[in-house]
Enzyme design. Structure first.
Site, short mmCIF file in Angstrom:
data_model
loop_
_atom_site.label_atom_id
_atom_site.label_comp_id
_atom_site.label_asym_id
_atom_site.label_seq_id
_atom_site.Cartn_x
_atom_site.Cartn_y
_atom_site.Cartn_z
N LYS A 181 32.80 -22.35 20.92
CA LYS A 181 31.58 -23.16 21.07
C LYS A 181 31.82 -24.58 20.54
CE LYS A 181 28.04 -21.89 22.45
NZ LYS A 181 27.54 -21.80 23.85
N TYR A 206 34.47 -16.92 18.80
CA TYR A 206 33.18 -17.41 19.31
C TYR A 206 32.83 -18.80 18.77
CZ TYR A 206 28.22 -17.98 20.25
OH TYR A 206 27.00 -18.51 20.63
N1 LIG Z 1 21.59 -15.60 21.07
C1 LIG Z 1 21.64 -16.48 20.10
O1 LIG Z 1 21.16 -16.24 18.97
C2 LIG Z 1 22.28 -17.82 20.34
C3 LIG Z 1 22.86 -18.17 21.56
N2 LIG Z 1 23.41 -19.42 21.72
C4 LIG Z 1 23.99 -19.83 23.00
O2 LIG Z 1 22.99 -19.73 23.99
C5 LIG Z 1 23.57 -19.43 25.25
C6 LIG Z 1 22.85 -18.25 25.87
O3 LIG Z 1 23.01 -17.15 25.00
P1 LIG Z 1 22.17 -15.80 25.17
O4 LIG Z 1 21.10 -16.02 26.14
O5 LIG Z 1 21.87 -15.29 23.82
O6 LIG Z 1 23.30 -14.87 25.79
P2 LIG Z 1 23.25 -13.91 27.06
O7 LIG Z 1 24.50 -13.12 27.02
O8 LIG Z 1 21.97 -13.18 27.11
O9 LIG Z 1 23.28 -14.94 28.26
C7 LIG Z 1 24.45 -15.53 28.72
C8 LIG Z 1 24.40 -15.50 30.23
O10 LIG Z 1 25.61 -16.10 30.70
C9 LIG Z 1 26.10 -15.32 31.76
N3 LIG Z 1 27.54 -15.45 31.87
C10 LIG Z 1 28.47 -14.97 31.02
N4 LIG Z 1 29.69 -15.22 31.50
C11 LIG Z 1 29.53 -15.90 32.66
C12 LIG Z 1 30.41 -16.42 33.62
N5 LIG Z 1 31.73 -16.29 33.49
N6 LIG Z 1 29.90 -17.05 34.68
C13 LIG Z 1 28.57 -17.17 34.84
N7 LIG Z 1 27.67 -16.67 33.98
C14 LIG Z 1 28.15 -16.04 32.89
C15 LIG Z 1 25.73 -13.90 31.40
O11 LIG Z 1 25.74 -13.06 32.57
C16 LIG Z 1 24.37 -14.07 30.79
O12 LIG Z 1 23.35 -13.94 31.76
C17 LIG Z 1 25.05 -19.17 25.00
O13 LIG Z 1 25.78 -20.31 25.39
C18 LIG Z 1 25.13 -18.97 23.49
O14 LIG Z 1 26.38 -19.39 22.99
C19 LIG Z 1 23.37 -20.33 20.72
C20 LIG Z 1 22.82 -20.04 19.52
C21 LIG Z 1 22.23 -18.77 19.22
C1 LIG Z 2 25.19 -6.62 7.74
C2 LIG Z 2 24.34 -5.99 8.84
C3 LIG Z 2 23.45 -4.94 8.20
O1 LIG Z 2 22.16 -4.82 8.63
C4 LIG Z 2 23.55 -7.05 9.55
C5 LIG Z 2 24.37 -7.68 10.65
C6 LIG Z 2 23.58 -8.74 11.33
C7 LIG Z 2 24.45 -9.54 12.30
C8 LIG Z 2 24.74 -8.68 13.50
C9 LIG Z 2 23.76 -10.85 12.64
C10 LIG Z 2 23.51 -11.70 11.38
C11 LIG Z 2 23.54 -13.17 11.80
C12 LIG Z 2 23.67 -13.11 13.31
C13 LIG Z 2 24.26 -14.34 14.02
C14 LIG Z 2 23.48 -15.60 13.68
O2 LIG Z 2 22.12 -15.45 14.01
C15 LIG Z 2 24.05 -16.80 14.44
C16 LIG Z 2 24.44 -16.58 15.83
C17 LIG Z 2 24.51 -17.66 16.66
C18 LIG Z 2 25.02 -17.57 17.97
O3 LIG Z 2 25.30 -18.58 18.60
C19 LIG Z 2 25.31 -16.25 18.57
C20 LIG Z 2 24.77 -15.11 17.80
C21 LIG Z 2 24.96 -15.26 16.28
C22 LIG Z 2 26.46 -15.28 15.99
C23 LIG Z 2 24.25 -14.08 15.55
C24 LIG Z 2 24.96 -12.75 15.88
C25 LIG Z 2 24.44 -11.58 15.06
C26 LIG Z 2 24.51 -11.85 13.56
C27 LIG Z 2 25.94 -11.99 13.11
#
Ligand SMILES: NC(=O)C1=CN([C@@H]2O[C@H](COP(=O)(O)OP(=O)(O)OC[C@H]3O[C@@H](n4cnc5c(N)ncnc54)[C@H](O)[C@@H]3O)[C@@H](O)[C@H]2O)C=CC1
Ligand SMILES: C[C@@H](CO)CCC[C@@H](C)[C@H]1CC[C@H]2[C@@H]3[C@H](O)CC4=CC(=O)CC[C@]4(C)[C@H]3CC[C@]12C
Length: 369
Positions: free
Chosen positions: A163, A159
């Protein structure tokens, strides 16, 4: 005035527009971009909630498509002024193969860039991640760092590797000539761990707590701090970047910005308790009973079980050596780059973000896990 046909000229495309972040970006654009004429929402899986958006003044076009398919991406991008590329495979639990993660996150991003170049779209905003920087495989802390803080960014997990590659491609594409002869302007936003309405992992922890009789067990010392950011503020930063990229192309093009707000620095578990606590869960301190080496052993056992069971079933628990390492390493950002470059200020205060998230968890209460 804002609703007149002359002011509504812009076409936006949001990839991954039905995901956790994508849905907030879509709704934020509809609220905060008065020049919007058409909003294209591209996703592998379209949400039924899109229907209710189709009755407003903006033409909302739902496109079921796959970013790994170059022709589908090119068709969706053609004629768009701005692309916000949030689609990605967020998998740190071993649900998907490394090949699939690369295909979606790296090849998918290549397809978006090439589609912009071929069709003449000039502005591309990419959702990167703090994971592009760290925590690294050595578990070095990143304490109150900014975009220029030196840090040894070395990864092995698919992952963060995917990214990081995708982010590099986006930044390198800045300045490329697009169809028509103008230059592409790109930039990348790096959210830390996002929380808020729709956060699947928060939902999982909540249901786990309910199953355990209203308790969650502390595994991570409270002294390990993480930066977290509210989804509404991440969406707002995307919208603002998209709006400002044309006027401030020389300053913002090819830049990276951490996504930050006023959410407090806390351990991952303590932070989640800000929302789960008011919903009736308690964090029980078992750290003396479950020392780190035992957690590491359990995490390794989980990874081994995942590998052994793979031919039969998908075993993908939250705890594995990678998630444990991330959760157990301090990663906090402190920066004002987004404010300096494009006037970003969080739209939602910490109190608002907290209240909204608590209300959402409370509404999740009755729903099935
Ligand atoms: N959730 C988090 O804490 C963080 C997320 N991100 C980034 O933010 C972005 C959005 O993440 P989330 O909303 O959390 O994830 P999510 O899984 O909820 O959203 C991702 C979306 O992309 C779509 N998708 C996946 N594969 C696809 C494909 N082949 N073609 C078209 N659409 C596709 C999925 O159907 C989904 O709706 C991602 O790029 C992720 O890397 C960055 C930092 C933190
Ligand atoms: C040891 C466990 C006992 O409670 C707790 C496990 C928590 C983990 C599942 C999360 C801790 C940190 C998270 C990640 C972090 O917030 C940064 C992220 C950035 C992204 O771009 C995608 C998601 C994630 C990797 C996020 C995923 C879940 C954790 C590893």
């Amino acid at each position: 005035m804002a609703d007149s046909a002359e002011t509504r000229k812009l076409v936006y495309l949001v990839t991954g527009g039905c995901g956790f972040l994508g849905e907030h970006v879509v709704r934020m654009l509809l609220q905060r971009e008065p020049r919007l004429y058409e909003l294209r929402v591209f996703d592998l899986h379209l949400g039924p909630w899109l229907e209710e958006l189709k009755t407003g003044p903006v033409q909302v076009t739902a496109i079921q498509g796959d970013v790994t398919q170059a022709h589908e991406v090119a068709a969706a991008v053609a004629g768009a002024h701005v692309v916000i590329h949030t689609a990605g495979l967020v998998d740190v639990f071993g649900r998907a193969s490394p090949e699939t993660i690369y295909e979606v996150n790296v090849q998918g991003t290549k397809n978006v860039i090439e589609a912009c170049v071929q069709t003449g779209t000039r502005f591309l905003v990419y959702t990167s991640s703090m994971e592009v920087v760290g925590p690294n495989i050595k578990g070095h802390p990143f304490y109150r760092g900014n975009e220029d803080t030196p840090y040894e960014a070395i990864h092995r997990h698919p992952y963060p590797c995917s990214k990081a590659q995708a982010e590099r491609l986006v930044l390198e594409a800045n300045g490329r000539k697009v169809h028509g002869g103008l230059s592409l302007v790109t930039c990348a936003l790096r959210p830390t761990g996002i929380y808020g309405e729709g956060h699947q992992i928060m939902r999982d922890f909540y249901h786990q707590g309910l199953r355990l009789g209203g308790r969650l067990f502390r595994a991570i010392p409270a002294s390990v701090e993480h930066s977290r950011v509210y989804v509404g503020n991440v969406a707002w930063m995307h919208v603002l970047v998209a709006q400002e990229l044309e006027q401030r192309a020389a300053l913002m093009g090819g830049q990276v910005y951490f996504c930050y707000d006023e959410s407090p620095y806390k351990s991952y578990e303590d932070f989640n308790m800000e929302f789960l606590g008011p919903c009736g869960l308690r964090l029980v301190d078992t750290r003396l009973l479950v020392p780190y080496w035992l957690l590491m052993l359990l995490a390794t056992l989980n990874a081994l079980l995942q590998w052994l069971l793979r031919p039969l079933l998908l075993y993908a628990p939250l705890l594995n050596p990678y998630t444990l390492a991330v959760a157990n390493t301090t990663f906090t950002v402190s920066t004002n780059k987004a404010q300096r470059h494009f006037g970003y200020k969080p739209l939602f205060s910490w109190e608002d973000s907290r209240t909204r998230t608590i209300r959402w968890v409370q509404a999740v209460e009755g729903s099935a896990p």
